[in-house]
Design a protein around this motif. Sequence first.
Motif, PDB file in Angstrom:
ATOM      1  N   ARG A 169       0.837  -1.198   0.000  1.00  0.00           N
ATOM      2  CA  ARG A 169       0.000   0.000   0.000  1.00  0.00           C
ATOM      3  C   ARG A 169       0.875   1.252   0.000  1.00  0.00           C
ATOM      4  NH1 ARG A 169      -2.171   3.638   3.581  1.00  0.00           N
ATOM      5  NH2 ARG A 169      -1.091   2.644   5.342  1.00  0.00           N
ATOM      6  N   VAL A 170       0.476   2.225  -0.803  1.00  0.00           N
ATOM      7  CA  VAL A 170       1.142   3.524  -0.854  1.00  0.00           C
ATOM      8  C   VAL A 170       0.065   4.597  -0.919  1.00  0.00           C
ATOM      9  CG1 VAL A 170       2.562   5.071  -2.248  1.00  0.00           C
ATOM     10  CG2 VAL A 170       3.238   2.699  -1.972  1.00  0.00           C
ATOM     11  N   GLN A 171       0.243   5.671  -0.193  1.00  0.00           N
ATOM     12  CA  GLN A 171      -0.670   6.809  -0.293  1.00  0.00           C
ATOM     13  C   GLN A 171       0.116   8.098  -0.194  1.00  0.00           C
ATOM     14  OE1 GLN A 171      -4.797   7.162   1.510  1.00  0.00           O
ATOM     15  NE2 GLN A 171      -3.707   8.561   2.880  1.00  0.00           N
ATOM     16  N   ALA A 172      -0.133   8.993  -1.137  1.00  0.00           N
ATOM     17  CA  ALA A 172       0.493  10.316  -1.121  1.00  0.00           C
ATOM     18  C   ALA A 172      -0.609  11.363  -1.113  1.00  0.00           C
ATOM     19  CB  ALA A 172       1.391  10.511  -2.332  1.00  0.00           C
ATOM     20  N   THR A 173      -0.614  12.193  -0.089  1.00  0.00           N
ATOM     21  CA  THR A 173      -1.552  13.311   0.005  1.00  0.00           C
ATOM     22  C   THR A 173      -0.819  14.569  -0.438  1.00  0.00           C
ATOM     23  OG1 THR A 173      -2.651  12.240   1.882  1.00  0.00           O
ATOM     24  CG2 THR A 173      -3.105  14.575   1.522  1.00  0.00           C
ATOM     25  N   THR A 174      -1.390  15.291  -1.406  1.00  0.00           N
ATOM     26  CA  THR A 174      -0.663  16.400  -2.009  1.00  0.00           C
ATOM     27  C   THR A 174      -1.610  17.304  -2.782  1.00  0.00           C
ATOM     28  OG1 THR A 174       1.123  16.941  -3.563  1.00  0.00           O
ATOM     29  CG2 THR A 174      -0.183  14.990  -4.062  1.00  0.00           C
TER      30      THR A 174
ATOM     31  N   VAL B 188      -1.313  32.433  14.144  1.00  0.00           N
ATOM     32  CA  VAL B 188      -2.555  31.947  13.561  1.00  0.00           C
ATOM     33  C   VAL B 188      -2.552  30.421  13.604  1.00  0.00           C
ATOM     34  CG1 VAL B 188      -1.673  31.927  11.170  1.00  0.00           C
ATOM     35  CG2 VAL B 188      -4.132  32.098  11.575  1.00  0.00           C
ATOM     36  N   VAL B 189      -3.683  29.864  13.996  1.00  0.00           N
ATOM     37  CA  VAL B 189      -3.866  28.416  14.004  1.00  0.00           C
ATOM     38  C   VAL B 189      -4.371  27.995  12.631  1.00  0.00           C
ATOM     39  CG1 VAL B 189      -5.018  26.462  15.110  1.00  0.00           C
ATOM     40  CG2 VAL B 189      -4.448  28.502  16.459  1.00  0.00           C
ATOM     41  N   ARG B 190      -3.701  27.020  12.033  1.00  0.00           N
ATOM     42  CA  ARG B 190      -4.129  26.487  10.740  1.00  0.00           C
ATOM     43  C   ARG B 190      -4.707  25.096  10.969  1.00  0.00           C
ATOM     44  NH1 ARG B 190       1.087  27.428   6.940  1.00  0.00           N
ATOM     45  NH2 ARG B 190       1.804  25.656   8.177  1.00  0.00           N
ATOM     46  N   THR B 191      -5.923  24.861  10.494  1.00  0.00           N
ATOM     47  CA  THR B 191      -6.588  23.583  10.732  1.00  0.00           C
ATOM     48  C   THR B 191      -6.951  22.930   9.415  1.00  0.00           C
ATOM     49  OG1 THR B 191      -8.925  24.270  10.760  1.00  0.00           O
ATOM     50  CG2 THR B 191      -7.626  24.711  12.743  1.00  0.00           C
ATOM     51  N   SER B 192      -6.880  21.604   9.404  1.00  0.00           N
ATOM     52  CA  SER B 192      -7.141  20.858   8.173  1.00  0.00           C
ATOM     53  C   SER B 192      -7.674  19.476   8.512  1.00  0.00           C
ATOM     54  CB  SER B 192      -5.839  20.730   7.366  1.00  0.00           C
ATOM     55  OG  SER B 192      -5.993  19.837   6.277  1.00  0.00           O
ATOM     56  N   ARG B 193      -8.383  18.893   7.576  1.00  0.00           N
ATOM     57  CA  ARG B 193      -8.832  17.507   7.739  1.00  0.00           C
ATOM     58  C   ARG B 193      -7.780  16.518   7.244  1.00  0.00           C
ATOM     59  NH1 ARG B 193     -13.605  17.427   9.856  1.00  0.00           N
ATOM     60  NH2 ARG B 193     -15.105  19.107   9.495  1.00  0.00           N
ATOM     61  N   GLY B 194      -6.681  17.030   6.736  1.00  0.00           N
ATOM     62  CA  GLY B 194      -5.589  16.193   6.277  1.00  0.00           C
ATOM     63  C   GLY B 194      -4.266  16.718   6.782  1.00  0.00           C
ATOM     64  N   PRO B 195      -3.157  16.210   6.279  1.00  0.00           N
ATOM     65  CA  PRO B 195      -1.843  16.606   6.799  1.00  0.00           C
ATOM     66  C   PRO B 195      -1.331  17.944   6.294  1.00  0.00           C
ATOM     67  CG  PRO B 195      -1.602  14.924   5.106  1.00  0.00           C
ATOM     68  CD  PRO B 195      -3.065  15.070   5.340  1.00  0.00           C
ATOM     69  N   LEU B 196      -1.915  18.490   5.216  1.00  0.00           N
ATOM     70  CA  LEU B 196      -1.460  19.766   4.666  1.00  0.00           C
ATOM     71  C   LEU B 196      -2.348  20.879   5.208  1.00  0.00           C
ATOM     72  CD1 LEU B 196      -0.837  18.740   0.936  1.00  0.00           C
ATOM     73  CD2 LEU B 196       0.779  18.726   2.847  1.00  0.00           C
ATOM     74  N   THR B 197      -1.760  21.806   5.961  1.00  0.00           N
ATOM     75  CA  THR B 197      -2.559  22.798   6.675  1.00  0.00           C
ATOM     76  C   THR B 197      -2.531  24.186   6.042  1.00  0.00           C
ATOM     77  OG1 THR B 197      -0.668  23.261   8.108  1.00  0.00           O
ATOM     78  CG2 THR B 197      -2.253  21.615   8.887  1.00  0.00           C
ATOM     79  N   ASN B 198      -1.822  24.367   4.949  1.00  0.00           N
ATOM     80  CA  ASN B 198      -1.729  25.699   4.335  1.00  0.00           C
ATOM     81  C   ASN B 198      -3.111  26.277   4.088  1.00  0.00           C
ATOM     82  OD1 ASN B 198       0.592  23.875   3.525  1.00  0.00           O
ATOM     83  ND2 ASN B 198       1.444  25.890   3.038  1.00  0.00           N
ATOM     84  N   LEU B 199      -3.312  27.522   4.509  1.00  0.00           N
ATOM     85  CA  LEU B 199      -4.645  28.117   4.454  1.00  0.00           C
ATOM     86  C   LEU B 199      -5.133  28.322   3.025  1.00  0.00           C
ATOM     87  CD1 LEU B 199      -4.389  30.703   7.371  1.00  0.00           C
ATOM     88  CD2 LEU B 199      -5.546  28.487   7.377  1.00  0.00           C
ATOM     89  N   HIS B 200      -4.220  28.545   2.081  1.00  0.00           N
ATOM     90  CA  HIS B 200      -4.668  28.785   0.708  1.00  0.00           C
ATOM     91  C   HIS B 200      -5.233  27.530   0.059  1.00  0.00           C
ATOM     92  CE1 HIS B 200      -0.725  27.047  -0.217  1.00  0.00           C
ATOM     93  NE2 HIS B 200      -1.164  26.853  -1.432  1.00  0.00           N
ATOM     94  N   LEU B 201      -5.091  26.368   0.715  1.00  0.00           N
ATOM     95  CA  LEU B 201      -5.630  25.122   0.182  1.00  0.00           C
ATOM     96  C   LEU B 201      -7.061  24.875   0.652  1.00  0.00           C
ATOM     97  CD1 LEU B 201      -2.511  22.788   0.552  1.00  0.00           C
ATOM     98  CD2 LEU B 201      -3.317  24.002  -1.488  1.00  0.00           C
ATOM     99  N   GLY B 202      -7.723  25.910   1.122  1.00  0.00           N
ATOM    100  CA  GLY B 202      -9.110  25.771   1.554  1.00  0.00           C
ATOM    101  C   GLY B 202      -9.251  25.389   3.018  1.00  0.00           C
ATOM    102  N   ASN B 203      -8.161  25.449   3.765  1.00  0.00           N
ATOM    103  CA  ASN B 203      -8.216  25.132   5.190  1.00  0.00           C
ATOM    104  C   ASN B 203      -8.684  26.354   5.987  1.00  0.00           C
ATOM    105  OD1 ASN B 203      -7.238  22.445   4.844  1.00  0.00           O
ATOM    106  ND2 ASN B 203      -5.180  23.266   4.558  1.00  0.00           N
ATOM    107  N   ASP B 204      -8.910  26.146   7.277  1.00  0.00           N
ATOM    108  CA  ASP B 204      -9.525  27.178   8.103  1.00  0.00           C
ATOM    109  C   ASP B 204      -8.607  27.607   9.239  1.00  0.00           C
ATOM    110  OD1 ASP B 204     -11.987  27.059   6.689  1.00  0.00           O
ATOM    111  OD2 ASP B 204     -12.542  25.264   7.820  1.00  0.00           O
TER     112      ASP B 204
END
Length: 376
Positions: free
Chosen positions: A184-189, A257-273
């Motif tokens: 198994r391999v998974q890449a989140t990006t 600023v706290v960056r929150t995400s449902r995945g491992p990438l928390t950058n705010l410009h990616l639609g995170n809160d």
Amino acid sequence: MTDGTPLVVVGNPGNRRVDAFRAAAEVGWPGQVVPLPWRELAAGPVRLPHGAIVRVDSPGEDAEVDRLLRGAATPAAHGEIIGSAAWYAGLRAALARLTEAATAAGASLLNDPDDIAVMFDKRACHARLAGAGVPVPPALPSPPGDYRDLRALMRTAGWSRVFVKPTHGSSASGVLALEVAPGRVQATTSVELAADGRLFNSLRVRRYRDEREVASIVDRLAPDGLHVERWFPKAGLGGRTIDLRVLVVAGEPGHVVVRTSRGPLTNLHLGNDRGDLGAVRAAMGEPAYDAALRDCVRAAACFPGSLHAGVDLMIGIDWRRHMVAEVNAFGDLLPNLFDHAGRDCCAAQLHALCDGRFDRWRAELAVAAARRGWAG
């Protein structure tokens, strides 16, 4: 600081970064604000007003600047991830020209070119932070040449989860959160793999589970350089992963600023809160939170020629440990965020200039460095 000193802003005219800083300077700077477009600096030598103070802002979000820095004949396609090593070489050359112009004009730089260069080299930045005792995730000792090499290095290190980062990337462009297990391999990006094999930086985070696709992405990125860190499990709050962007201005971590995400990438410009800083502080406890901010200041102190540094801070799942993920040369784009005195990020920097705090901080760092040298 004397009235009438010109403040030169190197940036892309009309860019939100430049507009925000110039708006703050209208009320917070006693002299003239002079724009210096990145297109001019990227294209060749420039001249500066005598005795000017120079702020360098991001060259990003301009296709022509990107083309000039890469030395390419034509602009890249919108969002295409290409030529980051050539871009970095062009950035360093442009900063060298700026340094020459500053020397000729007796001007002062608010962002030391060497600091910028190191912050845009993830391997060099990681080494500088680690050498100063700043907590950072373990990293592979050498960059992988391709996907097969990456997997071999991971096996040698005993790591099954890593972050693969382009050495000279920013804004999560090209970053993969890679997890491997038998079969198994998974890449989140945020990387979008086009049918012709080209890579694009997308605002949509996706997961690749086909190892051939993951290998194709890594193989495409590797020639420009990769930095690979062991995955540091981050704390979660309200079902979302969190980390912090801490803006350190002249030694003070006044904007967080706290960056929150449902995945491992928390950058705010990616639609995170943005998250609740009060809830994070309560979960950590004030001693752990204060210790984390002190390490952010230590990280910023590794770049003593820079008025500000954006420190990405990861909090461990136990809410006690923390690691510095990156230090960003242009990490101050944090709109509607204010310090204890009600200053936004731009106003805080101007205040640190006008009241002399930046000069005092640099002097303190120089004294501390000299003492370390004497002790050694």
